[in-house]
Design a protein around this motif. Structure first.
Motif, short mmCIF file in Angstrom:
data_model
loop_
_atom_site.label_atom_id
_atom_site.label_comp_id
_atom_site.label_asym_id
_atom_site.label_seq_id
_atom_site.Cartn_x
_atom_site.Cartn_y
_atom_site.Cartn_z
N LEU A 526 0.81 -1.22 0.00
CA LEU A 526 0.00 0.00 0.00
C LEU A 526 0.84 1.27 0.00
N SER A 527 0.26 2.33 -0.50
CA SER A 527 0.91 3.64 -0.44
C SER A 527 0.95 4.09 1.04
N GLN A 528 1.80 5.07 1.33
CA GLN A 528 1.93 5.55 2.72
C GLN A 528 0.58 5.96 3.28
N ASP A 529 -0.16 6.72 2.47
CA ASP A 529 -1.45 7.24 2.92
C ASP A 529 -2.42 6.09 3.21
N ALA A 530 -2.49 5.13 2.29
CA ALA A 530 -3.41 4.01 2.46
C ALA A 530 -3.00 3.18 3.68
N LYS A 531 -1.68 3.05 3.89
CA LYS A 531 -1.19 2.29 5.04
C LYS A 531 -1.70 2.91 6.33
N LYS A 532 -1.63 4.25 6.38
CA LYS A 532 -2.08 4.96 7.59
C LYS A 532 -3.57 4.72 7.80
N ARG A 533 -4.33 4.85 6.71
CA ARG A 533 -5.78 4.67 6.82
C ARG A 533 -6.10 3.24 7.27
N ALA A 534 -5.38 2.29 6.70
CA ALA A 534 -5.63 0.89 7.04
C ALA A 534 -5.30 0.62 8.51
N ALA A 535 -4.21 1.27 9.00
CA ALA A 535 -3.80 1.04 10.37
C ALA A 535 -4.82 1.65 11.34
N SER A 536 -5.29 2.83 11.01
CA SER A 536 -6.20 3.48 11.95
C SER A 536 -7.64 2.95 11.83
N GLY A 537 -8.03 2.55 10.63
CA GLY A 537 -9.43 2.15 10.43
C GLY A 537 -9.69 0.67 10.62
N GLY A 538 -8.65 -0.11 10.84
CA GLY A 538 -8.84 -1.54 11.10
C GLY A 538 -9.34 -2.31 9.89
#
Ligand code: 4UW
Length: 595
Positions: A526-538
């Protein structure tokens, strides 16, 4: 060691004939002669419209005159054909060949951009398209991308919408539609031109090859991804097409007269024309060979399910079946088959399966259902203009084998150290024979890597050849995924996935699937941004990203390229030089829970 074919060789391989001349003008004593017999050679499944040898030739000739006079087709001009199967498909091809022109068949399921790309890659100046609304819309859009004007589009109508030619129908045939030509209209234009200019126009438009020219003159540009990378245009010369038809005659000991009894019975057998004419199996083996051999071909526009196909088989008493493994799965497992089995057993004489692996287990089940059928596997490649192995005549089926080397065909098995190995040892299959094509257009590097010294073609398939000469496909060394026999190039999907905003890198592999053979599956970094979203949104957020990636492919690529699943990983496994380690991804996929 070099493995040679034990089969009857072809004695004469003409190198002065194009495909048109071979089919319509070449009648050696070894060929069943269908001229002036009234035998239908093409039968349209939907309408029962039939064409004899003479009718096929007349339509082909008239179309060819109009293509030359109205559409500017000259020797070497290229045209793409984006159509489902029909009796017009071969007439279109042979009309182009009659002019020395080149045909590039494009998958009828392609979306507009995929088609546009092939038109550009093949440098096509004309586009033939099926009449249905979705195909027309895609074709018009693709034509825009590739700068093809409307009057360089030819619409292939459904046979039932075409008025049969007669004096009373003259002038009622629609010649143009939405600014494009209609195929039947062009045939009528051809008739007008011949009436006005006389037979001289038939002679002057005919491109005749010089001796030897069939070995270099391109007949088809058919796309294949080969061992790696994006789909490339395979330059298929006339000689490869005509040789493969003759090899099929020799290998199968086809009799020289109508009614001759053998593996195929010219004039009596009826052949199943359901495999897409765009694919080398459907094009060469199922379309060119029956026409040459005098076997009627029931052309089915596309596969509409096993029951529909079975009904057609019974209706037309289709005795010669060309199948891909997913069809064998349906014969063996679909509950709708059982009521028809008695009838099917009565009409079936022969079946050949290939284009993807067929398991031993399925082979056994198929033999159990059809115990008296003369059946087995064959194999081929776009790059080998159809068949290179086939199950021999008069011997029991060898489960799991793709058959033996075709007439006039040689093989080597080369292991990972580059050493030629012998019986029962594993290695890459290298092939040599008159059916081997010229190479990839616009891609010298790929050509050099695949078409190697001594006339050998590297197949990218791992095989074993036993002492009987049976060839067993073990694994695929190349990067190809086969979905229902169609090619999917991982590199194409990987490149495309990078355009998705959430994707920083992608690796695509094939996952086993019982009904399709394989399905594409993507590993995504994943891109950095998507990684962050995935980490925070479960997991909910991860699922949203996954769905959006699946939809991205589904919206832009033809159905058989759609992903069956997506898994997220930190980094795509690669060698130091950046080559994706697919075997590692395959091992990872095995450990994943089913999506
Ligand atoms: N077992 C395992 C097989 C097999 C197989 C093919 O799409 P292409 O380029 O071409 C084809 C052509 C198949 C074909 C042509 C003519 C014919 O008569 C016939 O009879 C059954 C079949 O599929 O893909 C080529 C690749 O497909 C795989 C293999 O990897 C090959 O390199 N393949 N047949 N029986 N794998």
């Amino acid at each position: 060691m070099i493995f040679t074919s034990a089969a009857e060789p072809v004695k004469e391989l003409p190198d002065h004939l194009d495909v048109y001349g071979f089919l319509f003008e070449y009648f050696p004593s070894s060929r069943p002669d269908t001229r002036n017999t009234g035998l239908p050679l093409f039968i349209d499944e939907q309408t029962a419209q039939q064409w004899t040898f003479e009718e096929t030739k007349e339509n082909t000739d008239l179309l060819s005159v109009a293509l030359a006079e109205k559409c500017g087709i000259k020797p070497d001009t290229r045209a793409a054909i984006y159509a489902t199967n029909s009796i017009y498909y071969p007439a279109t091809i042979w009309a182009m060949h009659r002019l020395g022109a080149v045909v590039s068949p494009a998958n009828a399921a392609f979306m507009a951009k995929e088609l546009g790309l092939q038109i550009q890659e093949s440098n096509s100046k004309l586009l033939f398209v099926s009449e249905d609304p979705v195909s027309l819309k895609n074709a018009f859009e693709a034509a825009k991308i590739a700068n093809i004007p409307r009057d360089r589009i030819v619409i292939i109508q459904e046979p039932y919408t075409v008025l049969k030619y007669s004096e009373s129908n003259y002038g009622r045939i629609q010649r143009k539609s939405q600014g494009a030509w209609t195929l039947a209209g062009l045939i009528e234009e051809g008739r007008d031109i011949v009436k006005a200019k006389g037979d001289a126009i038939l002679t002057s438009t005919r491109y005749k090859l010089k001796p030897g020219e069939a070995k270099t003159k391109i007949a088809f540009l058919l796309f294949s991804s080969g061992t790696t990378g994006l789909p490339k245009g395979v330059a298929i010369q006339h000689f490869a097409v005509t040789s493969n038809a003759l090899q099929t005659m020799a290998f199968n000991k086809v009799g020289s007269s109508l009614g001759a009894k053998g593996r195929f019975c010219p004039g009596k057998d009826v052949s199943l024309g359901v495999l897409p004419q765009v694919h080398i199996f459907g094009l060469s083996t199922c379309t060119h060979f029956p026409f040459y051999a005098g076997i009627a071909n029931v052309v089915i526009s596309k596969f509409r399910g096993i029951e529909a196909m079975i009904k057609t088989i019974i209706k037309y008493k289709i005795s010669v079946w060309w199948l891909v493994p997913p069809m064998v799965v349906l014969f063996c497992k679909d509950p709708s088959v059982a009521p028809y089995l008695d009838e099917l057993r009565k009409v079936a004489r022969f079946a050949m399966v290939g284009a993807a692996p067929l398991s031993e287990d399925l082979s056994r089940q198929f033999s159990k259902i059809f115990p008296k059928l003369d059946w087995g596997q064959g194999s081929g490649m776009t790059e080998t203009c159809s068949v290179t192995t086939m199950f021999p005549v008069g011997e029991p089926v060898v489960m799991g084998s793709a058959g033996r080397l075709f007439s006039n065909t040689e093989a080597k098995v080369v292991n990972s150290e580059g050493t030629e190995v012998g019986y029962d040892e594993l290695g890459e299959l290298w092939l040599r024979g008159p059916q081997i094509t010229l190479g990839y257009t616009n891609n010298e590097k790929a050509t050099r890597e695949t078409y190697v010294e001594g006339g050998w073609l590297r197949s990218g398939d791992e095989v074993r050849i036993d002492r009987n000469g049976d060839v067993f496909f073990i694994d695929r060394l190349k990067e190809l995924i086969k979905v229902k026999g169609f090619q999917v190039a991982p590199a194409e999907l990987e490149g495309f996935l990078l355009d998705h905003p959430d994707v920083s890198d992608a690796g695509v592999i094939g996952i086993q699937d019982e009904s399709a053979g394989e399905l594409p599956f993507a590993f995504i970094a994943l891109s950095q941004d998507a990684k962050k979203r995935a980490a925070s949104g479960g997991s909910k957020q991860q699922d949203e990203i996954r769905q959006s990636i699946l939809k991205f492919v589904a919206d832009n690529k033809t159905r058989y390229k759609h992903l069956c699943g997506v898994a997220f990983i930190d980094a795509i496994p690669k060698t130091a030089s950046g080559k994706i380690l697919r075997r590692e991804m395959r091992d990872m996929a095995k450990k994943l829970a089913p999506e």
